[in-house]
Motif scaffolding. Structure first.
Motif, PDB file in Angstrom:
ATOM      1  N   SER A 115     -15.315  13.737  13.516  1.00  0.00           N
ATOM      2  CA  SER A 115     -16.574  14.876  14.710  1.00  0.00           C
ATOM      3  C   SER A 115     -18.000  15.108  13.577  1.00  0.00           C
ATOM      4  O   SER A 115     -18.800  15.897  13.947  1.00  0.00           O
ATOM      5  CB  SER A 115     -15.267  16.216  15.011  1.00  0.00           C
ATOM      6  N   TYR A 116     -17.017  15.802  12.327  1.00  0.00           N
ATOM      7  CA  TYR A 116     -18.074  16.043  10.977  1.00  0.00           C
ATOM      8  C   TYR A 116     -19.427  15.572  11.670  1.00  0.00           C
ATOM      9  O   TYR A 116     -20.651  15.396  11.641  1.00  0.00           O
ATOM     10  CB  TYR A 116     -18.363  16.248  10.337  1.00  0.00           C
ATOM     11  N   GLU A 119     -21.254  15.354  14.811  1.00  0.00           N
ATOM     12  CA  GLU A 119     -22.760  17.044  14.980  1.00  0.00           C
ATOM     13  C   GLU A 119     -23.806  15.919  14.711  1.00  0.00           C
ATOM     14  O   GLU A 119     -24.792  16.658  13.973  1.00  0.00           O
ATOM     15  CB  GLU A 119     -22.024  17.703  14.143  1.00  0.00           C
ATOM     16  N   SER A 173     -32.063  18.632  16.611  1.00  0.00           N
ATOM     17  CA  SER A 173     -30.158  18.161  16.432  1.00  0.00           C
ATOM     18  C   SER A 173     -30.308  18.701  15.212  1.00  0.00           C
ATOM     19  O   SER A 173     -29.149  19.390  14.832  1.00  0.00           O
ATOM     20  CB  SER A 173     -30.581  16.946  16.857  1.00  0.00           C
ATOM     21  N   VAL A 177     -27.467  21.892  14.275  1.00  0.00           N
ATOM     22  CA  VAL A 177     -26.320  21.834  13.564  1.00  0.00           C
ATOM     23  C   VAL A 177     -25.968  22.793  11.987  1.00  0.00           C
ATOM     24  O   VAL A 177     -25.031  23.461  12.213  1.00  0.00           O
ATOM     25  CB  VAL A 177     -26.448  20.375  12.255  1.00  0.00           C
ATOM     26  N   MET A 180     -24.878  25.644  14.187  1.00  0.00           N
ATOM     27  CA  MET A 180     -23.712  25.225  14.531  1.00  0.00           C
ATOM     28  C   MET A 180     -22.364  26.230  13.527  1.00  0.00           C
ATOM     29  O   MET A 180     -22.001  26.787  13.059  1.00  0.00           O
ATOM     30  CB  MET A 180     -23.708  24.048  14.800  1.00  0.00           C
TER      31      MET A 180
END
Length: 246
Positions: A115-116, A119, A173, A177, A180
């Motif tokens: 999942s990382y 991202e 993007s 990050v 997030m």
């Protein structure tokens, strides 16, 4: 909050002392803080001092009121500081999943590790079991390091020119990050950059030139001066134009 009080840093240069940073005092508690300025101005040196890679010649560094000046890089990491190098370190024999697991600090599933990577725009199945060696391009290594820093979730994260090598991954993007990371961990993210699009998201911009703090303040105050004729920034202006046009 990070506080630097009267920080100077000198190195020996042919039997003489060369002052790289000169009496820097500042505080950081904003969400996104950009450190910018001409090449050779002391930006990366300041970041390494904060991370504990090098120690100041004079002055003190405090994190949330605690004196961390004499702490090692490991001790600072344990106290909530992450550092992402301009040129990521390679670790032969360690896989991407290993690195992310070490960053999290406890065993995680392959799905969680993947999942990382997702991202930061990497196809997880192509990278999760790869070694962190020379087979990775600079851009791939950079994004994996950003994923690792995100996995650590520390209160203070420092990125030295994170835009380097991400030509196949958009700046938008990268900014998402950062946003997030802040949502998950809070604290502050320090970004060293010449890139106008990154400076444009900063809550505070710190300008270094010739080892000195020449300007500091909010984006609306500082960014216009960088794009015109701000103090000590003619070389920076040329660099920003080069990055913008390249």
């Amino acid at each position: 909050m990070l506080e630097l009080k009267n920080i100077s840093y000198e190195v020996s240069d042919e039997n003489d002392n060369k002052e790289i940073l000169k009496n820097i005092s500042l505080s950081i508690d904003e969400r996104f803080v950009a450190i910018t300025g001409p090449n050779g101005g002391g930006k990366s040196t300041l970041a390494k001092l904060i991370a504990g890679i090098i120690k100041p010649t004079t002055g003190k560094i405090f994190l949330d009121g605690k004196d961390i000046t004499d702490m090692s890089i490991t001790e600072r990491a344990q106290n909530g500081i992450s550092f992402a190098f301009q040129q990521p370190v390679r670790f032969k024999g360690i896989t991407v999943k290993d690195l992310i697991t070490y960053a999290v600090g406890h065993p995680i599933s392959t799905t969680e590790a993947c999942s990382y990577l997702s991202e930061v725009g990497l196809c997880a199945k192509d990278y999760i079991n790869r070694e962190l060696n020379a087979s990775l391009s600079g851009g791939e290594a950079k994004r994996i390091e950003i994923a690792m820093t995100m996995a650590r979730g520390t209160a203070l994260s420092i990125f030295d020119e994170p835009e380097a090598g991400i030509d196949l991954w958009s700046f938008q993007s990268l900014i998402k990050v950062f946003e997030m990371m802040h949502e998950k961990a809070g604290g502050s993210i320090i970004i060293i950059s010449h890139q106008e699009r990154i400076l444009n998201i900063a809550d505070k911009i710190i300008v270094l030139a010739n080892g000195e703090l020449v300007n500091m303040g909010g984006k609306d105050e500082i960014l216009p001066s960088l794009l015109t004729d701000g103090p000590g920034c003619s070389v920076l202006m040329d660099k920003m134009k080069e990055v913008r046009n390249g």
